[in-house]
Design a protein around this motif. Structure first.
Motif, PDB file in Angstrom:
ATOM      1  N   LEU A 241      52.216  22.732  44.448  1.00  0.00           N
ATOM      2  CA  LEU A 241      52.105  22.550  45.899  1.00  0.00           C
ATOM      3  C   LEU A 241      53.397  22.012  46.494  1.00  0.00           C
ATOM      4  O   LEU A 241      53.832  22.441  47.563  1.00  0.00           O
ATOM      5  CB  LEU A 241      50.943  21.603  46.218  1.00  0.00           C
ATOM      6  CG  LEU A 241      49.541  22.149  45.943  1.00  0.00           C
ATOM      7  CD1 LEU A 241      48.502  21.037  46.063  1.00  0.00           C
ATOM      8  CD2 LEU A 241      49.209  23.286  46.906  1.00  0.00           C
ATOM      9  N   ASN A 242      54.016  21.071  45.799  1.00  0.00           N
ATOM     10  CA  ASN A 242      55.274  20.499  46.291  1.00  0.00           C
ATOM     11  C   ASN A 242      56.348  21.568  46.402  1.00  0.00           C
ATOM     12  O   ASN A 242      57.089  21.630  47.397  1.00  0.00           O
ATOM     13  CB  ASN A 242      55.724  19.375  45.356  1.00  0.00           C
ATOM     14  CG  ASN A 242      57.027  18.739  45.792  1.00  0.00           C
ATOM     15  OD1 ASN A 242      58.109  19.200  45.409  1.00  0.00           O
ATOM     16  ND2 ASN A 242      56.936  17.683  46.579  1.00  0.00           N
ATOM     17  N   ARG A 243      56.422  22.425  45.396  1.00  0.00           N
ATOM     18  CA  ARG A 243      57.428  23.487  45.395  1.00  0.00           C
ATOM     19  C   ARG A 243      57.147  24.515  46.498  1.00  0.00           C
ATOM     20  O   ARG A 243      58.044  24.933  47.223  1.00  0.00           O
ATOM     21  CB  ARG A 243      57.453  24.166  44.033  1.00  0.00           C
ATOM     22  CG  ARG A 243      58.573  25.181  43.869  1.00  0.00           C
ATOM     23  CD  ARG A 243      58.504  25.892  42.528  1.00  0.00           C
ATOM     24  NE  ARG A 243      58.602  24.921  41.429  1.00  0.00           N
ATOM     25  CZ  ARG A 243      57.632  24.722  40.547  1.00  0.00           C
ATOM     26  NH1 ARG A 243      56.487  25.388  40.629  1.00  0.00           N
ATOM     27  NH2 ARG A 243      57.793  23.848  39.573  1.00  0.00           N
ATOM     28  N   ALA A 244      55.875  24.893  46.615  1.00  0.00           N
ATOM     29  CA  ALA A 244      55.509  25.933  47.583  1.00  0.00           C
ATOM     30  C   ALA A 244      55.697  25.478  49.023  1.00  0.00           C
ATOM     31  O   ALA A 244      55.944  26.303  49.910  1.00  0.00           O
ATOM     32  CB  ALA A 244      54.059  26.363  47.355  1.00  0.00           C
ATOM     33  N   ASN A 245      55.574  24.172  49.268  1.00  0.00           N
ATOM     34  CA  ASN A 245      55.613  23.670  50.646  1.00  0.00           C
ATOM     35  C   ASN A 245      56.917  22.972  51.021  1.00  0.00           C
ATOM     36  O   ASN A 245      56.979  22.268  52.020  1.00  0.00           O
ATOM     37  CB  ASN A 245      54.435  22.721  50.872  1.00  0.00           C
ATOM     38  CG  ASN A 245      53.119  23.463  50.928  1.00  0.00           C
ATOM     39  OD1 ASN A 245      53.032  24.528  51.521  1.00  0.00           O
ATOM     40  ND2 ASN A 245      52.093  22.922  50.287  1.00  0.00           N
TER      41      ASN A 245
END
Length: 262
Positions: A241-245
């Motif tokens: 999630l951190n990478r995607a956002n």
């Protein structure tokens, strides 16, 4: 955490910011959730005018009732608090009827969920504009800087973020200290953007306690390979999630033109 000192720090920060910006007060979207309840309480305690804005869009009755309970409590305790109710459901339905559906039902549903948040942002800025107020954001540290669990230019579109350096557990500590209604403290966190009963944990795949743990472990330099079982699974969820956002957390990319081309 020293809840009293932290609360006073945020309240003084809010007052100083408003005075330096030469604005009259704050507007906060109140949803019936813990983050907006804490933010609106902190704004109210500045003594500056604080407008609590309800903006339901097919909202669950429990969320509506919690929001009303909180606003009633604030207005009873703080003379500087007032409220407005704007039913955005007809606006949302009008928008839906004006645009075509996408090829993917899942993508259409997500796009419409984000549209709800952006309609609320537009409404908050309308009221901020006519009153000369600041829009106070309600995002916490895990949401804003951990997993990016917010809508870009929706609930992420604000003037100031008073609780964005607080972990979710710290939000609960401050909310208890400031006597936010127990019904809100005990409610399952939900963004309420899909018109159903899904919680934040349903969407994220992990609880805020788990994500907070993962955020702390990543800050220590730990990797998924350092863990097994559920801990490894949670760290994978957090990292994904951190990478995607990241696009929400970083400044808008600007195409810089080399001087030689000008």
């Amino acid at each position: 955490m020293n809840t009293e000192k932290v609360a006073n720090h945020i309240i003084n920060w809010l007052k100083d910011y408003a005075e330096n910006a030469k604005v009259k007060g704050f507007v906060v979207g109140v949803s019936g959730g813990i983050d907006s309840a804490l933010t609106s309480t902190l704004c109210a305690k500045t003594g500056l005018p604080t407008l609590c804005l309800e903006m339901p869009i097919h909202q669950g009755i429990n969320q509506v009732n919690r929001a009303k309970e909180h606003i009633t409590q604030l207005k009873e305790n703080y003379k500087n608090v007032c409220s407005e109710f704007v039913d955005l459901t007809p606006v949302f339905e009008s928008f839906k009827s004006a645009v075509p559906k996408g090829n993917s039902e899942a993508k259409t549903d997500l796009s419409l969920a984000n549209t709800r948040a952006r309609l609320r942002m537009t409404t908050l800025y309308y009221f901020a504009g006519i009153h000369g107020y600041l829009v106070a954001g309600t995002g916490n540290k895990v949401e804003d800087f951990g997993v990016g669990f917010y809508t870009k230019y929706g609930d992420g579109g604000v003037d100031i973020s008073p609780i964005a350096d607080l972990m979710k557990s710290e939000v609960y500590q401050l909310a208890e200290f400031l006597k936010v209604p127990v019904s809100i403290q005990k409610a399952q966190p939900t963004d309420g953007l899909f018109g159903d009963s899904r919680t934040d944990e349903d969407q994220l795949g992990a609880s805020y306690d788990e994500l907070e743990w993962a955020m702390n472990e990543v800050d220590k330099g730990k990797l998924t390979k350092d863990f097994e079982g559920r801990k490894r699974e949670v760290l994978e969820i957090y990292t994904k999630l951190n990478r995607a956002n990241q696009h929400k957390m970083k400044p808008i990319p600007v195409c810089e033109i080399p001087e030689i081309l000008k």
